[in-house]
Design a protein around this motif. Structure first.
Motif, short mmCIF file in Angstrom:
data_model
loop_
_atom_site.label_atom_id
_atom_site.label_comp_id
_atom_site.label_asym_id
_atom_site.label_seq_id
_atom_site.Cartn_x
_atom_site.Cartn_y
_atom_site.Cartn_z
N PRO A 92 -10.39 133.16 65.69
CA PRO A 92 -10.04 134.46 66.30
C PRO A 92 -8.54 134.56 66.61
CG PRO A 92 -11.97 133.52 67.37
CD PRO A 92 -11.40 132.44 66.49
N GLY A 93 -7.92 133.44 66.92
CA GLY A 93 -6.49 133.44 67.25
C GLY A 93 -5.65 133.93 66.08
N MET A 94 -6.04 133.57 64.86
CA MET A 94 -5.29 134.02 63.69
C MET A 94 -5.41 135.55 63.54
SD MET A 94 -3.28 133.10 61.37
CE MET A 94 -3.37 131.34 61.62
N GLY A 95 -6.61 136.06 63.83
CA GLY A 95 -6.79 137.52 63.81
C GLY A 95 -5.92 138.20 64.84
N VAL A 124 -11.94 136.70 62.14
CA VAL A 124 -10.53 137.05 61.95
C VAL A 124 -10.40 138.56 61.75
CG1 VAL A 124 -8.49 136.66 60.52
CG2 VAL A 124 -10.08 134.80 60.92
N SER A 125 -11.16 139.09 60.79
CA SER A 125 -11.03 140.53 60.53
C SER A 125 -11.56 141.34 61.71
CB SER A 125 -11.73 140.92 59.23
OG SER A 125 -12.89 140.18 59.05
N TRP A 126 -12.57 140.82 62.38
CA TRP A 126 -13.13 141.53 63.54
C TRP A 126 -12.05 141.71 64.61
CZ3 TRP A 126 -15.55 139.40 68.36
CH2 TRP A 126 -16.25 140.37 69.06
N VAL A 127 -11.35 140.61 64.93
CA VAL A 127 -10.30 140.67 65.96
C VAL A 127 -9.12 141.50 65.46
CG1 VAL A 127 -8.62 139.27 67.23
CG2 VAL A 127 -10.98 138.49 67.04
N THR A 128 -8.72 141.30 64.19
CA THR A 128 -7.56 142.03 63.65
C THR A 128 -7.76 143.54 63.76
OG1 THR A 128 -7.19 140.27 62.07
CG2 THR A 128 -6.13 142.34 61.57
N GLY A 163 -5.84 141.31 77.01
CA GLY A 163 -7.09 141.24 77.78
C GLY A 163 -8.30 141.34 76.87
N LEU A 164 -8.23 142.27 75.92
CA LEU A 164 -9.35 142.45 74.99
C LEU A 164 -9.55 141.21 74.12
CD1 LEU A 164 -11.49 144.37 73.87
CD2 LEU A 164 -9.80 145.24 72.28
N PHE A 165 -8.43 140.64 73.67
CA PHE A 165 -8.54 139.44 72.84
C PHE A 165 -9.25 138.31 73.58
CE2 PHE A 165 -6.76 135.22 71.86
CZ PHE A 165 -7.41 135.03 70.66
N LYS A 166 -8.92 138.17 74.87
CA LYS A 166 -9.55 137.10 75.65
C LYS A 166 -11.08 137.25 75.62
CE LYS A 166 -6.11 135.85 79.10
NZ LYS A 166 -5.94 135.64 80.54
N ILE A 167 -11.52 138.49 75.73
CA ILE A 167 -12.97 138.74 75.74
C ILE A 167 -13.57 138.44 74.36
CG2 ILE A 167 -14.73 140.52 76.02
CD1 ILE A 167 -12.77 141.78 78.08
N LEU A 168 -12.92 138.95 73.32
CA LEU A 168 -13.44 138.72 71.96
C LEU A 168 -13.46 137.23 71.63
CD1 LEU A 168 -11.66 141.59 69.93
CD2 LEU A 168 -13.79 141.67 71.22
N LEU A 188 -13.73 134.76 73.73
CA LEU A 188 -14.81 134.09 74.46
C LEU A 188 -16.17 134.38 73.83
CD1 LEU A 188 -13.86 134.46 78.23
CD2 LEU A 188 -14.31 132.35 76.98
N TYR A 189 -16.31 135.61 73.33
CA TYR A 189 -17.56 135.99 72.70
C TYR A 189 -17.87 135.08 71.50
CZ TYR A 189 -20.86 138.88 70.03
OH TYR A 189 -21.93 139.33 69.31
N VAL A 190 -16.80 134.71 70.78
CA VAL A 190 -16.98 133.79 69.64
C VAL A 190 -17.15 132.35 70.15
CG1 VAL A 190 -15.90 132.88 67.55
CG2 VAL A 190 -15.69 135.30 68.08
N ALA A 191 -16.27 131.97 71.09
CA ALA A 191 -16.23 130.57 71.52
C ALA A 191 -17.47 130.14 72.31
CB ALA A 191 -14.98 130.33 72.36
N ILE A 192 -18.15 131.11 72.93
CA ILE A 192 -19.30 130.75 73.78
C ILE A 192 -20.40 130.09 72.94
CG2 ILE A 192 -20.74 132.84 73.73
CD1 ILE A 192 -20.62 132.58 76.89
N ALA A 193 -20.33 130.28 71.62
CA ALA A 193 -21.32 129.64 70.74
C ALA A 193 -21.26 128.12 70.87
CB ALA A 193 -21.04 130.04 69.29
N THR A 194 -20.11 127.59 71.25
CA THR A 194 -19.95 126.13 71.33
C THR A 194 -20.82 125.52 72.43
OG1 THR A 194 -18.04 126.37 72.76
CG2 THR A 194 -17.60 126.13 70.42
#
Lengths: 241, 235
Positions: free
Chosen positions: B61-64, B137-141, B156-161, B163-169
């Motif tokens: 997501p960071g790359m996006g 990546v494309s979702w965040v971009t 702020g929005l990126f932080k939420i997006l 986390l939404y991906v990272a919470i899978a871990t």
């Protein structure tokens, strides 16, 4: 608190509310709370402090970067340069508001993880978060100084974050004893992690750890604050010229 | 086509001007090299599996976000409005900005998987879950500039997006039979992780099913983000 500082604090609160920083923090805090709730009950306090260290305890670091960049592009800094508000009040207002945000968000997570958290634990965390929150905000100020875009800010933040996270090797017992002091004592991340671990589980750290953590965080705050005021005084005088 | 390439060249210049790409690439190489060294020295074997999966999810997501911030910066400075009335095709620019970072994360993902070799799976089994993860990546971009008014909101929005991906871990650390595990299915990254775990367990059919489900799920999220992005551009 001077009248100017009070006004700047109120202005920052309004700005942060308008920019939905509080809403975003509520949502990310809820996500972290879900993360903590899903962890097994026997998860050690090192995991909880890791979660705090990832963002909530230093939440101001990234937000202050984007706020300063936005204020630059909206010429707020130009207005500030010709106003009677001293630079130290501008910096202090952001430290106060964003540190409070870090405290409230992190204490919510403390409550989620340790329900019902004992009063002494809440006090310990509040004390630690005052230090970590302020270091985060001041660190963000210094990183964004001179940055001309958000990506420039992130470019500077990446290596710093990487270094700041290295003490996790000590936090999780990969590097211990003499080596952890040799490698990480100078790293503010180590002091913050030690302090947060003390807040979560006082027996997990030694007295030397606690003395080191608070002394070093105090030193960092003083040095960063003076540095930030000097850097922004210089920037604002350039803007005024 | 040349006009779209000019925009992409401009994007690459913007990213390299701020040293962001250099820092990102250097850090990625350091991480891959570190994982590879630890693996080949046989150190901390109990960490390899989860660390590889954590790293695979964490950086995408960071790359996006980097490309999203380019667009947000352009919206702030007015370049985006100029771009919309320029001869460069808006759809062409849209596709280029989505595919460039996606290609980069895919290339890095396979380089990292091969360097670290913490989880031994054939390429055809890695491909579906990694493709699913790369859609973040494309979702965040697209979603960050579609919903944010300025840099502060974008962050702020990126932080939420993120986390939404990272919470899978979380799925890596909870028991397989935990009753609350299905909560994690609310994020498509979790489907990709389940796919990888199924392939590791030798349950190929399940692996493909989870990965395909994740791909459709993330595909819908990306389609929604694209619709919001194009609607914003049209406004």
């Amino acid at each position: 608190m001077s009248a100017t500082l009070r006004k700047l604090v109120l202005w920052d609160v309004q700005l942060q509310a308008r920019e939905n920083i509080y809403l975003f923090t509520v949502l990310t805090t809820l996500a972290f709370a879900i993360f903590l709730k899903l962890l097994p009950s026997e998860a050690p306090p090192t995991i909880f402090t890791l979660v705090l260290f990832f963002d909530p305890a230093i939440v101001g670091a990234s937000f202050v970067g984007s706020i300063v960049l936005m204020e630059r592009s909206q010429n707020t800094l130009s207005a500030l340069a010709v106003s009677p508000a001293p630079v130290r009040d501008y910096v202090l207002a952001k430290i106060i508001t964003l540190t409070l945000l870090a405290i409230v968000g992190s204490l919510f997570l403390v409550a989620a993880a340790f329900w019902v958290p004992p009063a002494d634990m809440v006090l310990r965390f509040t004390l630690v978060l005052v230090f970590t929150g302020a270091i985060g905000v001041l660190g963000g100020f210094l990183i964004v100084a001179g940055a001309n875009s958000m990506n420039h800010f992130i470019a500077r933040a990446i290596p710093i974050t990487f270094v700041l996270f290295l003490p996790l090797l000590s936090h999780f017992g990969v590097v211990t004893g003499f080596w952890q002091w040799l490698l990480f004592a100078i790293n503010p991340g180590h002091a913050m992690l030690r302090a947060m671990l003390w807040a979560a589980e006082p027996t997990a750290v030694s007295t030397a750890d606690i003395v080191y953590a608070f002394a070093y965080m105090t030193l960092m705050n003083v040095v960063f604050y003076r540095w930030t005021v000097r850097v922004y005084t210089s920037e604002l005088s350039r803007v005024a010229d | 086509m040349n006009r779209v390439l000019a925009v992409i060249r401009h994007d690459l210049v913007s990213i390299t001007r701020d040293s962001i790409m250099v820092n990102v690439v250097v850090m990625m190489i350091v991480v891959a090299a570190l994982a590879s060294v630890l693996r080949h020295m046989g150190l901390y074997p109990e960490w390899w599996h989860n660390t590889q999966l954590l790293l695979l999810i964490a950086y995408m997501p960071g790359m996006g976000y980097l490309f999203a911030m380019l667009i947000v910066d352009e919206m702030d400075s007015g370049v985006n409005q100029v771009l919309l009335v320029s001869p460069a095709s808006a759809i062409g620019v849209f596709w280029a900005r989505v595919s460039l970072p996606t290609a980069f994360v895919l290339a890095y993902a396979f380089a990292f998987i091969n360097a670290a070799r913490a989880i031994e799976l054939p390429f055809h089994q890695w491909l579906p879950p990694v493709l699913t993860l790369s859609m973040s990546v494309s979702w965040v971009t697209l979603l960050v500039p579609a919903l944010s008014r300025d840099k502060v909101q974008a962050l702020g929005l990126f932080k939420i997006l993120n986390l939404y991906v990272a919470i899978a871990t979380v799925g890596l650390f909870i028991p397989q039979d935990a009753w609350y595990r299905p909560v994690l299915w609310l994020t498509p990254a979790s489907w990709a992780l389940n796919g990888i775990q199924a392939f590791i367990a030798g349950e190929d059919a399940q692996g493909y099913a989870w990965s395909a489900g994740g791909l459709i799920f993330f595909g819908l999220l990306v389609a929604h983000a694209a619709w919001l992005y194009l609607r914003r551009q049209a406004q």
